[in-house]
Design an enzyme around this catalytic site. Sequence first.
Site, PDB file in Angstrom:
ATOM      1  N   THR A 147       0.546  -1.507  -0.104  1.00 22.03           N
ATOM      2  CA  THR A 147      -0.524  -0.052  -0.498  1.00 22.03           C
ATOM      3  C   THR A 147       1.213   0.859   0.112  1.00 22.03           C
ATOM      4  O   THR A 147       1.750   0.973   0.398  1.00 22.03           O
ATOM      5  CB  THR A 147      -1.320   0.149   1.380  1.00 22.03           C
ATOM      6  OG1 THR A 147      -1.286  -0.761   1.406  1.00 22.03           O
ATOM      7  CG2 THR A 147      -1.303   1.282   1.370  1.00 22.03           C
ATOM      8  N   GLY A 177     -11.087  -2.026   3.866  1.00 21.67           N
ATOM      9  CA  GLY A 177     -10.029  -2.326   5.076  1.00 21.67           C
ATOM     10  C   GLY A 177      -9.533  -1.156   5.758  1.00 21.67           C
ATOM     11  O   GLY A 177     -10.873  -0.057   5.633  1.00 21.67           O
ATOM     12  N   LYS A 199      -2.549  -5.260   8.339  1.00 22.99           N
ATOM     13  CA  LYS A 199      -3.573  -5.821   7.686  1.00 22.99           C
ATOM     14  C   LYS A 199      -4.896  -5.078   8.286  1.00 22.99           C
ATOM     15  O   LYS A 199      -4.570  -4.459   9.295  1.00 22.99           O
ATOM     16  CB  LYS A 199      -3.523  -7.533   8.725  1.00 22.99           C
ATOM     17  CG  LYS A 199      -2.082  -7.730   8.237  1.00 22.99           C
ATOM     18  CD  LYS A 199      -3.350 -10.050   8.656  1.00 22.99           C
ATOM     19  CE  LYS A 199      -1.441 -10.404   7.697  1.00 22.99           C
ATOM     20  NZ  LYS A 199      -0.599 -11.056   8.854  1.00 22.99           N
TER      21      LYS A 199
HETATM   22  N1  ASP Z   1      -3.907  -2.021   4.589  1.00 18.51           N
HETATM   23  C1  ASP Z   1      -4.278  -2.329   3.286  1.00 18.51           C
HETATM   24  C2  ASP Z   1      -6.095  -3.412   3.919  1.00 18.51           C
HETATM   25  O1  ASP Z   1      -5.603  -3.689   4.751  1.00 18.51           O
HETATM   26  C3  ASP Z   1      -3.120  -3.507   3.556  1.00 18.51           C
HETATM   27  C4  ASP Z   1      -1.705  -2.927   3.037  1.00 18.51           C
HETATM   28  O2  ASP Z   1      -1.576  -1.697   4.175  1.00 18.51           O
HETATM   29  O3  ASP Z   1      -1.088  -3.153   2.088  1.00 18.51           O
HETATM   30  O4  ASP Z   1      -6.290  -3.091   3.174  1.00 18.51           O
END
Ligand code: ASP
Length: 283
Positions: A147, A177, A199
Amino acid sequence: MRLRPACPRARLHALQVREMENCPHFNAGRGSVLTTDGTVEMEACVMDGNTMRCGAVSGISTVVNPVSLARLVMEKTPHIYLAFDGAEAFAREQGVETMDPSHFVTEENKERLRQAKEANRVQIDYTQQIKGQETQAPKDDNSRIGTVGCVAIDAAGNLATATSTGGLVNKMVGRIGDTPVIGAGTYANSLCAVSATGKGEAIIRHTVARDVAAVMEHGGLSLQEAAARVVAGVPPGNVGLVAVSAAGEVSMVHNTTGMFRACAAEGGHSEVGIWHDDANGHC
Ligand code: ASP
C-alpha cells in the site's frame, strides 16, 4: 514494495501518491491486488490536518488515481466517504481519468491471487513465488509490494496525509480495509499526520492513526514516542506507519519485518529505509 515518504510540502502529498498509484509495482492504482473474484477494488483517503477536511473512496474499479477522487470527495461534496457505484458515478461526473477494469489487473497479481487461493488465505500482498521470476520473489514477506502513503508538512505548519491501496489479496468482494477509514489507516489534525499500512482489520480494531494523535494530545508524548507505543500495541507483523508532527518530527515505525519508506526535508536531506535499523525518521 511499500514506499512511504514524508515530503516537505503538504500540497504535494496527493501528487506523490498519484505517482505511486501509476506504478504497477505498488499495491495501489494499477498494480492493486485482487479480490477473490479476480477483480480490483481500490481504496484511497486524504486528510488535511489544520481544517480536518477529509475525503475517502472504496470499491473503485476504473479510476486511474483513486487518491485524486478521494480529494474531489473532500473538495466537491458535502460528504466524506463514497463507495462502489456511487463513487464510480461521481468519478464520471467529475471527468477524472478512467480505464477499463482490466487495465488494473496485472499478471503478478493474478499469480498472487492463485497462491492465496491455493493456501486458502486472505493475505497482505506478498508473493511466495512468481512463475519465471523465482529469484526476484523470495519465499518470505520481504517481497511485499505495498500500500502507498504519504504524510507532509509545509513551511507554514500545515499537515496532510494520503493513503491508497488495493487492499488484501483474496479479500471478499465488498471488503473495506483501514485505508479509507478516518482514524484507522489515515488521520491528520493540527498535531500530526499519519498514514498506516498492514492488515486492515488489525489497524481498524486499534484505531492506529487516530491513536497516535490522541497519545500525543492526551499523554503529552512526542510523535516518535506516541507512534512507537501505538505500533507496539498492535499484534506483531500487522502494522507500519509514517507520520510527521507539527514540529517537523518524522516517525516511520513498523512491527512487520520491513517497510519500504523514505523521508525528505527541505534543504535536500533525505533518508530511505527497509529494515528496522534503517532510517526511522530523523529528517
Ligand atoms: N492496509 C491495507 C488493507 O488492509 C493493506 C496494506 O496496507 O497493504 O487494506
